[in-house]
Design an enzyme around this catalytic site. Structure first.
Site, PDB file in Angstrom:
ATOM      1  CG  ASP A   1       3.397   7.609   2.379  1.00 44.25           C
ATOM      2  OD1 ASP A   1       4.022   7.838   1.325  1.00 44.25           O
ATOM      3  OD2 ASP A   1       2.179   7.835   2.521  1.00 44.25           O
TER       4      ASP A   1
ATOM      5  CB  SER B   1      -0.876   0.006   1.256  1.00 46.29           C
ATOM      6  OG  SER B   1      -0.066   0.274   2.385  1.00 46.29           O
ATOM      7  CE  LYS B   2      -0.180   8.505  -0.759  1.00 41.22           C
ATOM      8  NZ  LYS B   2       1.110   8.953  -0.281  1.00 41.22           N
ATOM      9  NE  ARG B   3      -2.067   3.210   6.390  1.00 39.19           N
ATOM     10  CZ  ARG B   3      -2.235   2.225   7.251  1.00 39.19           C
ATOM     11  NH1 ARG B   3      -1.356   2.038   8.217  1.00 39.19           N
ATOM     12  NH2 ARG B   3      -3.260   1.425   7.163  1.00 39.19           N
TER      13      ARG B   3
END
Ligand code: GLU
Length: 522
Positions: free
Chosen positions: A268, A263-265
């Site tokens: 990040d 996921s994008k998380r």
């Protein structure tokens, strides 16, 4: 396969935001497959869900592929004679096909309002609109024909549902997963069309388009596998089963650590992008990192992604697009999810960066130097690149761990290269390298070396070496580390002969004098 022989595949994103790196891999596999077969790759925009439309997404996707070198043969912005390729421009086409199912009794009209459906869901656990419940609902199967007419004429909103026959085993033959069988009773009567916007849903548009665009293989992410049995039933209902495309559902991309899908998380948290290009969210203004802006080379991204879920066998990992096209084999893709190893992505970038001639590093390097207030020339910058590109850097990752890696980005160079352009003005007395290598006798030795260098006429690496080597042999002085302290300020940098030649005689002697006068050990 019958009539269709030429391989035709498609990449069919919905323009709901930036293209996720998993989508890039799907497109890449379609591209490799098409190219190997001498077939065609179509770019179709699936924008029938107007509520999820995001402005700029389509342009972003096109730009991403341009950057990556993934070329389409037809589709939105590429032309071709199966268009239009944007689903929102194909309303009339879909309507005809929905009507066909209706008139054949393979679909029906349903008037249930969202509130009515909600009430039903509350009343019945796991409510599913299907053969067991459709008789209790407000649709053209339960209402008299004139009532249906009246409701439609009165402008009541309706949907058209696919009438699924229960109790049948539906088989999906997947190139990667083999045969998957599912009972039709677990599939609900999917909505195919909504009067509210006059648009079909994903399932109907997808099948009609794949048929009309003569698609031979549907290569897409694993998340679409649950839709495949329904799609088979739709092909059957239309009488297109003989030319139905073959399916290949690609393995999921998994988180670098832990369970679940990438996921994008994760990006990040660990400090890597999950999008090919930087994305500026048009509503929130949030900026998401992109591989391009992070200094990745497109060939490295392609190579890295190609090997996530497929392995050509053998030792070689660095493979060009042509090699990938040659080797690609859908049937050898793994069923199991592929762990997203971003450290490996950096490694690939390192490999491709090393293959680039130094002069191709310099535009990027020059930007960094300019930002540091340093004016140099492309030639000198290229020399620095040549001297430093094989070095290792130390860095702190997002989780605070000290790590080492090969130079993987042009930006990695700068912290290692300051001294080429800026003379050290102070010498850190706590620096281990300085303490260890600058002794009581060093100033005197450097004085001697400095006098010697003064006499060198051919101030190239070879010319300097030719004078300094015999001197070290004669005197037994080993000047290199202290010489490094003088020119660099610490224990970094390239070969001393190369460095001195790069700095030139004047600058070299100046730095040595400054060190001799400044470094004070006690
Ligand atoms: N529009 C779907 C997507 O966004 C396409 C799925 C498919 O390839 O059938 O991925």
């Amino acid at each position: 396969m019958t009539a269709k022989s030429k391989v035709r595949v498609r990449f069919a994103p919905s323009p709901t935001g930036p293209l996720h790196i998993g989508g890039v891999r799907t497109a890449l596999y379609n591209y490799l497959f098409a190219r190997q077969a001498g077939g065609e790759l179509i770019f179709r925009i699936e924008d029938t869900d107007s509520t999820r439309f995001v402005p700029g997404a389509e342009e972003y996707i096109i730009e991403s592929f341009k950057w990556l070198g993934i070329e389409f043969d037809e589709g939105v912005s590429f032309g071709g004679n199966h268009g239009p390729y944007r689903q929102s421009e194909r309303r009339e086409i879909y309507k005809q096909y929905v009507d066909r199912l209706l008139s054949q009794g393979k679909a029906y009209i349903a008037f249930d309002t969202p509130e009515e459906l909600e009430a039903k869901r509350k009343e019945t656990d796991n409510f599913q609109y299907d053969a067991s419940t459709r008789t209790q609902m407000r649709n053209s199967l339960t209402l008299p024909a004139d009532e249906v007419e009246r409701l439609m004429a009165g402008g009541h909103q309706y949907v058209i549902r696919f009438k699924i026959e229960p109790g049948r085993d539906v088989e999906v033959d997947d190139i990667i997963r083999g045969r998957v069988s599912i009972n039709s009773s677990v599939i609900d009567d999917k909505v195919l069309y909504k009067s509210a916007d006059g648009l079909p849903t994903y399932h109907l548009a997808n099948i009609v388009d794949d048929h009309l665009m003569e698609v031979t293989h549907v290569i897409r992410g694993e998340e679409w596998l649950p839709s495949a049995p329904l799609h088979v039933l739709l092909y059957e209902a239309f009488g297109w089963i003989d030319t139905m495309p073959r399916f290949a559902h690609l393995p999921l991309l998994l988180k670098p650590v832990g369970n679940g899908k990438l996921s994008k998380r994760d990006g990040d948290k660990l400090g890597f992008p999950v999008f090919p290009l930087e994305w500026h969210d048009p509503t929130t203004g949030e900026v998401s990192q992109g591989y391009r802006e992070q200094g990745y080379l497109p060939q490295a991204v392609v190579n890295f992604l190609a090997l996530l879920g497929w392995n050509p066998g053998g030792e070689q990992e660095v493979l060009s697009m042509d090699e990938l096209i040659h080797l690609f084999d859908l049937s050898k893709c793994s069923k199991a999810g592929a762990r997203f190893d971003y450290i490996k992505a950096q490694w690939f970038n390192h490999q491709y960066l090393l293959q680039l001639p130094a002069k191709e590093w310099t535009p990027e390097f020059d930007k960094i130097l300019k930002a540091e207030g340093i004016d140099s020339t492309p030639e000198r910058e290229a020399q620095v690149v040549e001297m430093m590109k094989q070095k290792v850097i130390e860095y702190t990752d997002k989780e605070g761990n000290r790590r080492k890696r090969n130079i993987s980005f042009v930006t990695d160079l700068w912290p290692l290269c300051r001294f080429f352009f800026v003379a050290p003005d102070t010498y850190d007395p706590t620096d281990k390298f300085v303490r260890k290598n600058w002794k009581a006798e060093t100033a005197d030795e450097m004085q001697q070396l400095s006098a010697l260098l003064h006499t060198v006429t051919d101030f190239t690496a070879e010319g300097i070496k030719a004078v300094v080597e015999p001197w070290t042999e004669q005197t037994g002085i080993r000047p290199w580390n202290a010489w490094r302290v003088a020119l660099v300020g610490t224990g970094q940098g390239p070969d001393m002969y190369e460095l001195s030649a790069f700095l030139g005689k004047e600058e070299t002697l100046q730095r040595m004098t400054h060190a001799i006068n400044t470094i004070d050990i006690n």
